[in-house]
Write a protein that holds these residues in place. Structure first.
Motif, PDB file in Angstrom:
ATOM      1  N   VAL A   1     -48.924 -10.342   7.294  1.00 26.60           N
ATOM      2  CA  VAL A   1     -48.354 -11.686   7.269  1.00 26.60           C
ATOM      3  C   VAL A   1     -47.927 -12.033   8.689  1.00 26.60           C
ATOM      4  O   VAL A   1     -47.270 -11.242   9.353  1.00 26.60           O
ATOM      5  CB  VAL A   1     -47.137 -11.734   6.321  1.00 26.60           C
ATOM      6  CG1 VAL A   1     -46.483 -13.096   6.353  1.00 26.60           C
ATOM      7  CG2 VAL A   1     -47.566 -11.361   4.922  1.00 26.60           C
ATOM      8  N   SER A   2     -48.292 -13.204   9.157  1.00 29.38           N
ATOM      9  CA  SER A   2     -47.885 -13.650  10.483  1.00 29.38           C
ATOM     10  C   SER A   2     -46.465 -14.198  10.414  1.00 29.38           C
ATOM     11  O   SER A   2     -46.165 -15.059   9.588  1.00 29.38           O
ATOM     12  CB  SER A   2     -48.824 -14.745  10.994  1.00 29.38           C
ATOM     13  OG  SER A   2     -50.130 -14.235  11.132  1.00 29.38           O
ATOM     14  N   LEU A   3     -45.602 -13.654  11.257  1.00 25.70           N
ATOM     15  CA  LEU A   3     -44.212 -14.081  11.287  1.00 25.70           C
ATOM     16  C   LEU A   3     -43.922 -14.776  12.605  1.00 25.70           C
ATOM     17  O   LEU A   3     -44.469 -14.394  13.647  1.00 25.70           O
ATOM     18  CB  LEU A   3     -43.272 -12.889  11.138  1.00 25.70           C
ATOM     19  CG  LEU A   3     -43.364 -12.108   9.838  1.00 25.70           C
ATOM     20  CD1 LEU A   3     -42.484 -10.866   9.916  1.00 25.70           C
ATOM     21  CD2 LEU A   3     -42.969 -12.962   8.667  1.00 25.70           C
ATOM     22  N   THR A   4     -43.040 -15.755  12.565  1.00 29.33           N
ATOM     23  CA  THR A   4     -42.624 -16.409  13.799  1.00 29.33           C
ATOM     24  C   THR A   4     -41.541 -15.554  14.464  1.00 29.33           C
ATOM     25  O   THR A   4     -40.955 -14.656  13.851  1.00 29.33           O
ATOM     26  CB  THR A   4     -42.068 -17.818  13.511  1.00 29.33           C
ATOM     27  OG1 THR A   4     -40.891 -17.678  12.723  1.00 29.33           O
ATOM     28  CG2 THR A   4     -43.097 -18.673  12.785  1.00 29.33           C
ATOM     29  N   TYR A   5     -41.265 -15.876  15.726  1.00 31.97           N
ATOM     30  CA  TYR A   5     -40.249 -15.142  16.466  1.00 31.97           C
ATOM     31  C   TYR A   5     -38.885 -15.282  15.798  1.00 31.97           C
ATOM     32  O   TYR A   5     -38.138 -14.307  15.695  1.00 31.97           O
ATOM     33  CB  TYR A   5     -40.197 -15.654  17.908  1.00 31.97           C
ATOM     34  CG  TYR A   5     -39.205 -14.924  18.770  1.00 31.97           C
ATOM     35  CD1 TYR A   5     -39.428 -13.595  19.141  1.00 31.97           C
ATOM     36  CD2 TYR A   5     -38.035 -15.546  19.198  1.00 31.97           C
ATOM     37  CE1 TYR A   5     -38.517 -12.919  19.920  1.00 31.97           C
ATOM     38  CE2 TYR A   5     -37.119 -14.880  19.978  1.00 31.97           C
ATOM     39  CZ  TYR A   5     -37.365 -13.570  20.333  1.00 31.97           C
ATOM     40  OH  TYR A   5     -36.459 -12.890  21.106  1.00 31.97           O
ATOM     41  N   SER A   6     -38.564 -16.471  15.298  1.00 26.28           N
ATOM     42  CA  SER A   6     -37.263 -16.683  14.645  1.00 26.28           C
ATOM     43  C   SER A   6     -37.175 -15.909  13.331  1.00 26.28           C
ATOM     44  O   SER A   6     -36.100 -15.412  12.970  1.00 26.28           O
ATOM     45  CB  SER A   6     -37.016 -18.174  14.410  1.00 26.28           C
ATOM     46  OG  SER A   6     -38.003 -18.704  13.565  1.00 26.28           O
ATOM     47  N   GLU A   7     -38.271 -15.774  12.613  1.00 26.18           N
ATOM     48  CA  GLU A   7     -38.270 -14.983  11.384  1.00 26.18           C
ATOM     49  C   GLU A   7     -38.054 -13.506  11.686  1.00 26.18           C
ATOM     50  O   GLU A   7     -37.312 -12.820  10.970  1.00 26.18           O
ATOM     51  CB  GLU A   7     -39.588 -15.174  10.624  1.00 26.18           C
ATOM     52  CG  GLU A   7     -39.744 -16.542  10.005  1.00 26.18           C
ATOM     53  CD  GLU A   7     -41.116 -16.782   9.407  1.00 26.18           C
ATOM     54  OE1 GLU A   7     -41.190 -17.521   8.419  1.00 26.18           O
ATOM     55  OE2 GLU A   7     -42.118 -16.228   9.922  1.00 26.18           O
ATOM     56  N   ILE A   8     -38.674 -13.022  12.750  1.00 22.21           N
ATOM     57  CA  ILE A   8     -38.486 -11.625  13.157  1.00 22.21           C
ATOM     58  C   ILE A   8     -37.038 -11.390  13.562  1.00 22.21           C
ATOM     59  O   ILE A   8     -36.430 -10.376  13.192  1.00 22.21           O
ATOM     60  CB  ILE A   8     -39.457 -11.252  14.291  1.00 22.21           C
ATOM     61  CG1 ILE A   8     -40.893 -11.264  13.766  1.00 22.21           C
ATOM     62  CG2 ILE A   8     -39.111  -9.894  14.889  1.00 22.21           C
ATOM     63  CD1 ILE A   8     -41.945 -11.124  14.839  1.00 22.21           C
ATOM     64  N   GLN A   9     -36.476 -12.332  14.315  1.00 26.45           N
ATOM     65  CA  GLN A   9     -35.070 -12.202  14.715  1.00 26.45           C
ATOM     66  C   GLN A   9     -34.148 -12.190  13.493  1.00 26.45           C
ATOM     67  O   GLN A   9     -33.177 -11.422  13.451  1.00 26.45           O
ATOM     68  CB  GLN A   9     -34.667 -13.347  15.639  1.00 26.45           C
ATOM     69  CG  GLN A   9     -35.103 -13.149  17.069  1.00 26.45           C
ATOM     70  CD  GLN A   9     -34.543 -14.235  17.967  1.00 26.45           C
ATOM     71  OE1 GLN A   9     -34.484 -15.391  17.568  1.00 26.45           O
ATOM     72  NE2 GLN A   9     -34.147 -13.861  19.163  1.00 26.45           N
TER      73      GLN A   9
ATOM     74  N   ILE B   1     -34.906 -11.165  10.468  1.00 26.04           N
ATOM     75  CA  ILE B   1     -35.093  -9.879   9.788  1.00 26.04           C
ATOM     76  C   ILE B   1     -34.330  -8.787  10.521  1.00 26.04           C
ATOM     77  O   ILE B   1     -33.648  -7.953   9.907  1.00 26.04           O
ATOM     78  CB  ILE B   1     -36.595  -9.539   9.689  1.00 26.04           C
ATOM     79  CG1 ILE B   1     -37.279 -10.505   8.713  1.00 26.04           C
ATOM     80  CG2 ILE B   1     -36.795  -8.086   9.263  1.00 26.04           C
ATOM     81  CD1 ILE B   1     -38.792 -10.424   8.741  1.00 26.04           C
ATOM     82  N   GLU B   2     -34.400  -8.788  11.857  1.00 20.26           N
ATOM     83  CA  GLU B   2     -33.683  -7.781  12.644  1.00 20.26           C
ATOM     84  C   GLU B   2     -32.176  -7.934  12.494  1.00 20.26           C
ATOM     85  O   GLU B   2     -31.451  -6.933  12.408  1.00 20.26           O
ATOM     86  CB  GLU B   2     -34.086  -7.876  14.110  1.00 20.26           C
ATOM     87  CG  GLU B   2     -35.493  -7.384  14.382  1.00 20.26           C
ATOM     88  CD  GLU B   2     -35.919  -7.565  15.825  1.00 20.26           C
ATOM     89  OE1 GLU B   2     -35.229  -8.287  16.585  1.00 20.26           O
ATOM     90  OE2 GLU B   2     -36.946  -6.981  16.197  1.00 20.26           O
TER      91      GLU B   2
END
Length: 58
Positions: free
Chosen positions: A8-16, A18-19
């Motif tokens: 699944v392609s995630l945006t930078y804000s979605e990764i942030q 999740i972290e």
């Protein structure tokens, strides 16, 4: 149709996000572990005292 094997392609804000959630969960787990450890250490002298002060059967 997407299968479970397609990434699944995630945006930078979605990764942030999740972290940040993972960090929050780790913090909560560490706090829970330290509370449990503290309770165990506080109960240890009481358990030892109970072992030493038990009445013996006649």
């Amino acid at each position: 149709m997407m299968t479970e094997y397609q990434p699944v392609s995630l945006t930078y804000s979605e990764i942030q996000a999740i972290e940040a959630r993972a960090h929050e969960m780790r913090t909560q787990a560490m706090a829970d572990m330290m509370r449990a450890l503290g309770r165990g250490l506080l109960a240890l002298p009481l358990k030892i005292a109970a072992l030493l002060h038990r009445t013996r059967a006649a």
